[in-house]
Scaffold this motif. Structure first.
Motif, short mmCIF file in Angstrom:
data_model
loop_
_atom_site.label_atom_id
_atom_site.label_comp_id
_atom_site.label_asym_id
_atom_site.label_seq_id
_atom_site.Cartn_x
_atom_site.Cartn_y
_atom_site.Cartn_z
N HIS A 1 0.82 -1.22 0.00
CA HIS A 1 0.00 0.00 0.00
C HIS A 1 0.85 1.27 0.00
CE1 HIS A 1 -3.10 -2.98 1.25
NE2 HIS A 1 -3.80 -2.25 0.40
N GLU A 2 2.02 1.22 0.62
CA GLU A 2 2.90 2.39 0.54
C GLU A 2 3.41 2.56 -0.88
OE1 GLU A 2 4.51 2.58 5.16
OE2 GLU A 2 5.93 2.16 3.55
N ALA A 3 3.72 1.44 -1.55
CA ALA A 3 4.19 1.54 -2.94
C ALA A 3 3.07 1.97 -3.88
CB ALA A 3 4.75 0.18 -3.40
N LEU A 4 1.84 1.57 -3.60
CA LEU A 4 0.71 1.96 -4.42
C LEU A 4 0.45 3.46 -4.36
CD1 LEU A 4 -1.98 1.23 -6.03
CD2 LEU A 4 -3.05 0.97 -3.75
N VAL A 5 0.57 4.01 -3.17
CA VAL A 5 0.11 5.39 -2.94
C VAL A 5 1.21 6.44 -3.08
CG1 VAL A 5 -0.79 6.96 -1.15
CG2 VAL A 5 -1.84 4.69 -1.50
N HIS A 6 2.36 6.24 -2.47
CA HIS A 6 3.29 7.34 -2.26
C HIS A 6 4.05 7.82 -3.49
CE1 HIS A 6 2.21 7.50 1.87
NE2 HIS A 6 2.58 6.24 2.09
N PRO A 7 4.44 6.96 -4.44
CA PRO A 7 5.06 7.53 -5.64
C PRO A 7 4.15 8.55 -6.34
CG PRO A 7 5.55 5.19 -5.52
CD PRO A 7 4.55 5.48 -4.43
N ALA A 8 2.87 8.21 -6.50
CA ALA A 8 1.94 9.12 -7.18
C ALA A 8 1.75 10.41 -6.39
CB ALA A 8 0.60 8.43 -7.39
N LEU A 9 1.55 10.28 -5.07
CA LEU A 9 1.30 11.48 -4.28
C LEU A 9 2.57 12.30 -4.07
CD1 LEU A 9 -1.42 9.92 -3.73
CD2 LEU A 9 -1.49 11.19 -1.58
#
Length: 599
Positions: free
Chosen positions: A365-373
C-alpha cells in the motif's frame, strides 16, 4: 468484481488455494466470513512463527509444510524401503516430522549442520509443537558429531538420505560430497537434496543436477512454489533409473500436497534452456564451479549488496516485523545468531485469493500510494477505485493537504468489514471514518458516468483481471473514462500484478494505458507475501521519475529515493515486446492471465 454466489468459488493461482487450505488445517481464528453478490470474503487470524539464522529467514510456520512435504514425500514414495533414513540439516525437525509418518521407518539418524538452530528447536515449545515432538521419537538418533565424521564412521547403509543443504555452501554440492552420500545408500536407496531455485538461479540448479549425474547417480529433478520463498528446487538421485508417473499418489497425512505431483517435474522452456548450458559445469573441490557461477550472478548487484550477509529485501522485511508487535520466542547469540519470532497475521481472502497479509501489507500500500502522491503537484482531491479495505486510504491520509477522498467500491460487505471489524479498522487506522472520506458503494463505471468533478490523483486498486468482468476494468475504454476525471496535472496509478510471475499481464496493462494517449512510467517493489509486484503511473503530461523523493517521513518500507523502484532487469523487460492492448472489442487480458497462471 466478479458476480459470484458460489461458496466454492476460486480465482487466482493454485498456490493461494494450497496455502489457504493449509492454514485452515492448522491453528487459526476466523474473524469474519461472508458472501456478497460479488465475492466470498474470509478474514482469518493465524500465529506465524519464523526462524532466522544470521538475519536470514530459514522457514516460517505459514508455509513450511509446503516445503517439507515436497522435500520428503516424493523420495519416500519412490524408495523401495524405509527401514533406515539419514537426514542432513533439518535442525528444526520439520522434515523429520514428515519421515516419521511412515510406520515402516525403524531408524532415523539426524545430523545437524547448525548446532545453534538445533539448540533453539529443542528449547522452543512452539517449534516442538510444530515438529510434533519428533526429536523425542525412540526411532530418532541425533548425532553429536559433524557430517564428515558420520559419513566416515557409519557402517550400515541407508534406504533414503534427505539433505537440506545450505545453498551458499558450494562445498556441499561437490562430486566428492555426493559420492560420499552415494556410498551410504543401499543399492535400491534414494537421495533427495535441496537446490538452487530453477527459476531464479537456473544455471546453478542444472549444474547441481549435472554434478549428481557425474558421481554417477540417476537423477530426477523437480520444483515447488513455496509462497514466501518462491520457486524451490530439489533433486532426486539413486543408483537405478528414476521415473515419476501420474499414477503415483501420496497416501500419508499431509496438508499441502496436490493429488497429482506430475507438474512439479515439468519446467518452463526458459528454465530448460539453461540445462544444456550446464553440461560441462560440474562442481568439484578442484573447480568449485558453483562458487564462480554465484559470483557471476552477483555482477548485476551493487557492491554493498554483494558484501551484505543477507538479502537487503529480507533484512528490510525483518526490520519491519521487529518494528511491529511481536514476541521473541528464542534468541541465541553464541555462534550463529538464531532468532525465533512469533507474530500475529491477519489475512484477507476474496474468493480464496489472498488480498493482504497484515505482516507486509504496508509494502504494497505504501508503494501503491506514495510515488503518485509524491510526484503530484497538488493533492486536494483523490479518487480511490476499489481498495474497500481502507488500507490505501490510510496512506493517503498521511498527507495533511488532502481535502477530499472519494472511495468507490462495489461490495457492501467489504466496506462494512473495513468500517466495523476491529481487526481491519485497527489496520486501516479507522480510515473510513475520517471526515474527508466519502464512500460510494457502487459500480465504478456508473460512478464515472455521473461524476463531473476532477481529481488530482486517481488510485486504481482493483482485483486482478482473472475473469471477463474484471478484464473490462483494464481496457482502453475504461482508462479513457478515468482520464476524463483527471486534472491536467493529475496522476493516475494502477496496480498491475507481478512483472515477475505474470509479466505479460503486467506489461499489457501498461501498454493499454499508453493506448489512451497518457504518458506512462512503470515501477515495482518486493512484497514478501506476493513476490515482485508492479504498478503503472499515468498522466496527461510527461512524468519525470529520475529524482523522486518521499514527501512524508512516516513510511516504513520505501526507500527515500523512489526512482530506484522504476528500474527493471533486462529479464523482466524482455516480455514488453509481447504485450497486448486490452479493449472492449478485443478483450483478452483475462485470457492472458489464465494462460500465465496455467503455466
Amino acid at each position: 468484481m466478479s458476480n459470484n454466489n458460489n461458496q466454492d468459488s476460486f480465482r487466482g493461482d493454485i498456490y493461494d488455494l494450497i496455502e489457504l487450505q493449509q492454514l485452515l488445517a492448522g491453528p487459526h481464528k476466523i474473524i469474519f466470513k461472508g458472501a456478497s453478490p460479488y465475492q466470498n470474503v474470509l478474514l482469518i487470524e493465524t500465529m506465524n512463527i519464523r526462524l532466522y539464522q544470521n538475519n536470514e529467514l530459514k522457514w516460517n510456520s505459514m508455509d513450511e509444510r509446503i516445503f517439507h512435504e515436497a522435500l520428503v514425500h516424493p523420495s519416500m514414495l519412490l524408495s523401495e524401503r524405509h527401514d533406515r533414513i539419514l537426514i542432513i540439516g533439518d535442525e528444526s525437525g520439520l522434515a523429520l516430522r514428515e519421515v516419521l509418518k511412515y510406520p515402516s521407518v525403524n531408524h532415523v539418524n539426524l545430523v545437524a549442520l547448525s548446532p545453534e538452530i538445533l539448540l533453539a528447536a529443542k528449547n522452543t515449545p512452539e517449534i516442538i509443537e510444530l515438529n510434533e515432538g519428533s526429536f523425542s521419537d525412540k526411532r530418532v538418533q541425533i548425532s553429536d558429531t559433524n557430517i564428515d565424521d558420520v559419513l566416515m564412521t557409519e557402517k550400515q547403509k541407508f534406504d533414503v538420505i534427505i539433505a537440506i543443504l545450505p545453498e551458499e555452501e558450494s562445498l556441499f554440492f561437490t562430486q566428492e560430497f555426493f559420492l560420499q552420500l552415494s556410498n551410504q545408500l543401499t543399492d535400491s536407496g534414494l537421495m533427495v537434496c535441496t537446490s538452487s531455485s530453477p527459476k531464479d538461479a537456473s544455471l546453478e540448479y542444472w549444474s547441481i543436477s549435472k554434478t549428481l549425474e557425474s558421481v554417477p547417480l540417476y537423477n530426477l529433478n523437480y520444483h515447488v512454489h513455496v509462497p514466501w520463498f518462491g520457486d524451490c528446487g530439489f533433486h532426486l538421485a539413486g543408483k537405478k533409473p528414476l521415473r515419476w508417473s501420474e499414477e503415483k499418489k501420496i497416501d500419508v497425512p499431509n496438508r499441502s500436497l496436490p493429488n497429482n505431483l506430475m507438474p512439479w517435474f515439468i519446467f518452463s522452456e526458459q528454465v530448460m534452456s539453461f540445462k544444456n548450458k550446464a553440461i560441462v559445469i560440474v562442481n568439484s573441490l578442484d573447480s568449485l564451479s558453483l562458487r564462480k557461477l554465484s559470483s557471476s550472478s552477483e555482477a548485476s548487484t551493487t557492491p554493498a549488496e554483494q558484501e551484505a550477509d543477507v538479502d537487503p529485501e529480507e533484512l528490510k522485511e525483518l526490520h519491519h516485523l521487529l518494528s511491529n508487535p511481536h514476541r521473541i520466542l528464542y534468541e541465541g547469540i553464541e555462534g550463529d545468531h538464531v532468532l525465533v519470532l512469533e507474530t500475529t497475521d491477519v489475512r484477507l481472502y476474496l474468493d480464496k485469493q489472498l488480498q493482504f497479509s497484515s505482516l507486509d501489507e504496508e509494502f504494497y500500500h505504501e508503494a501503491l500510494v506514495h510515488p503518485a502522491l509524491s510526484i503530484s503537484q497538488k493533492r486536494d482531491s483523490i479518487l480511490i477505485v476499489g481498495g474497500g479495505d481502507g488500507l490505501a486510504i490510510r496512506e493517503v491520509l498521511k498527507y495533511p493537504d488532502v481535502k477530499h477522498i472519494d472511495l468507490v467500491d462495489l461490495d457492501p460487505l467489504m466496506l462494512d468489514m473495513a468500517s466495523n471489524i476491529s481487526a481491519v479498522v485497527s489496520l486501516n487506522k479507522s480510515a473510513l471514518h475520517d471526515k474527508r472520506v466519502f464512500i460510494h458503494q457502487q459500480d465504478i463505471q456508473v460512478f464515472q458516468r455521473n461524476q463531473k468533478d476532477q481529481y488530482d490523483v486517481i488510485i486504481v486498486d482493483l482485483p486482478d483481471p482473472g475473469d471477463e468482468v474484471l478484464s473490462r476494468l483494464y481496457t482502453v475504454e475504461f482508462f479513457k473514462e478515468l482520464l476524463n476525471l483527471l486534472t491536467e496535472d493529475g496522476i493516475l496509478v494502477c496496480q498491475s500484478h507481478s512483472p515477475e510471475y505474470a509479466p505479460l499481464v503486467y506489461w499489457s496493462i501498461g501498454l493499454t494505458l499508453m493506448e489512451t494517449g497518457m504518458h506512462v512510467q512503470s515501477y515495482h517493489i518486493n512484497v514478501p507475501s506476493f513476490g515482485d509486484w508492479g504498478f503503472h503511473l499515468a498522466a496527461k503530461k510527461p512524468l519525470a521519475v529520475d529524482d523522486i523523493k518521499l514527501t512524508i517521513p512516516n513510511t516504513t518500507t520505501l526507500p527515500e529515493d523512489l526512482s530506484t523502484l522504476f528500474v527493471f532487469s533486462p529479464m523482466l523487460q524482455s516480455v514488453l515486446m509481447e504485450a497486448q492492448i486490452n479493449s472492449l472489442s478485443d478483450l483478452k487480458l483475462h485470457e492472458i492471465y489464465r494462460q500465465e497462471f496455467s503455466q
